[in-house]
Design a protein around this motif. Structure first.
Motif, PDB file in Angstrom:
ATOM      1  N   GLU A 191      -8.184  22.003  65.121  1.00  0.00           N
ATOM      2  CA  GLU A 191      -7.328  22.289  66.267  1.00  0.00           C
ATOM      3  C   GLU A 191      -7.606  23.669  66.850  1.00  0.00           C
ATOM      4  N   ASP A 192      -7.657  24.685  65.985  1.00  0.00           N
ATOM      5  CA  ASP A 192      -7.927  26.047  66.456  1.00  0.00           C
ATOM      6  C   ASP A 192      -9.309  26.147  67.081  1.00  0.00           C
TER       7      ASP A 192
ATOM      8  N   LEU B 139     -15.964  22.920  61.184  1.00  0.00           N
ATOM      9  CA  LEU B 139     -15.521  22.263  62.412  1.00  0.00           C
ATOM     10  C   LEU B 139     -16.299  20.973  62.642  1.00  0.00           C
ATOM     11  N   SER B 140     -17.596  21.015  62.425  1.00  0.00           N
ATOM     12  CA  SER B 140     -18.431  19.825  62.621  1.00  0.00           C
ATOM     13  C   SER B 140     -18.070  18.714  61.648  1.00  0.00           C
TER      14      SER B 140
ATOM     15  N   LYS C 256      -9.991  34.164  65.953  1.00  0.00           N
ATOM     16  CA  LYS C 256      -9.289  34.035  64.675  1.00  0.00           C
ATOM     17  C   LYS C 256      -8.946  32.572  64.487  1.00  0.00           C
ATOM     18  N   VAL C 257      -9.357  32.031  63.342  1.00  0.00           N
ATOM     19  CA  VAL C 257      -9.202  30.615  63.067  1.00  0.00           C
ATOM     20  C   VAL C 257      -8.448  30.430  61.758  1.00  0.00           C
TER      21      VAL C 257
ATOM     22  N   GLY D 225     -22.590  34.592  58.615  1.00  0.00           N
ATOM     23  CA  GLY D 225     -22.152  33.663  57.579  1.00  0.00           C
ATOM     24  C   GLY D 225     -20.790  33.048  57.857  1.00  0.00           C
ATOM     25  N   LEU D 226     -19.852  33.833  58.347  1.00  0.00           N
ATOM     26  CA  LEU D 226     -18.520  33.304  58.642  1.00  0.00           C
ATOM     27  C   LEU D 226     -18.567  32.355  59.839  1.00  0.00           C
ATOM     28  N   PHE D 227     -19.385  32.701  60.833  1.00  0.00           N
ATOM     29  CA  PHE D 227     -19.529  31.794  61.971  1.00  0.00           C
ATOM     30  C   PHE D 227     -20.161  30.486  61.517  1.00  0.00           C
ATOM     31  N   LYS D 228     -21.188  30.574  60.672  1.00  0.00           N
ATOM     32  CA  LYS D 228     -21.837  29.361  60.162  1.00  0.00           C
ATOM     33  C   LYS D 228     -20.838  28.513  59.379  1.00  0.00           C
TER      34      LYS D 228
END
Length: 101
Positions: A22-23, A67-68, A14-15, A58-61
């Protein structure tokens, strides 16, 4: 067999959208070798509630892209640009983030 069924349950993280950097680093850093396993992401919105959605990739992408973008932003100080406009790790980032980054 080339295509084996992976029965390993996915790792769910969960982010918070307000603190993706940070998460993300905190949660991914805890995974160690499990980072290679399937990850499912749930976003937490500004109100502190889980966003609805099924992570079919899609959510991971979206998480990884966000994040990147933050991690490579020079404002964070983790990377520097060379005179050829290439990124490389900032040797002074320890001054900003300490030794555990």
């Amino acid at each position: 067999e080339l295509h084996q069924v992976d029965n390993t349950p996915p790792i769910r993280i969960k982010v918070n959208r307000e603190s993706i950097f940070e998460d993300g680093f905190r949660l991914l850093g805890r995974l160690g070798p499990k980072l290679k396993e399937r990850l499912y992401v749930t976003f937490i919105n500004a109100a502190g509630r889980e966003e609805t959605g099924i992570d079919a990739g899609g959510l991971f992408k979206e998480f990884w892209t966000s994040l990147s973008l933050v991690a490579f932003d020079q404002q964070y100080g983790l990377f520097e640009t060379t005179h050829d406009h290439l990124l490389h790790p900032n040797p002074n980032s320890r001054e900003v983030y300490g030794t555990d980054h």
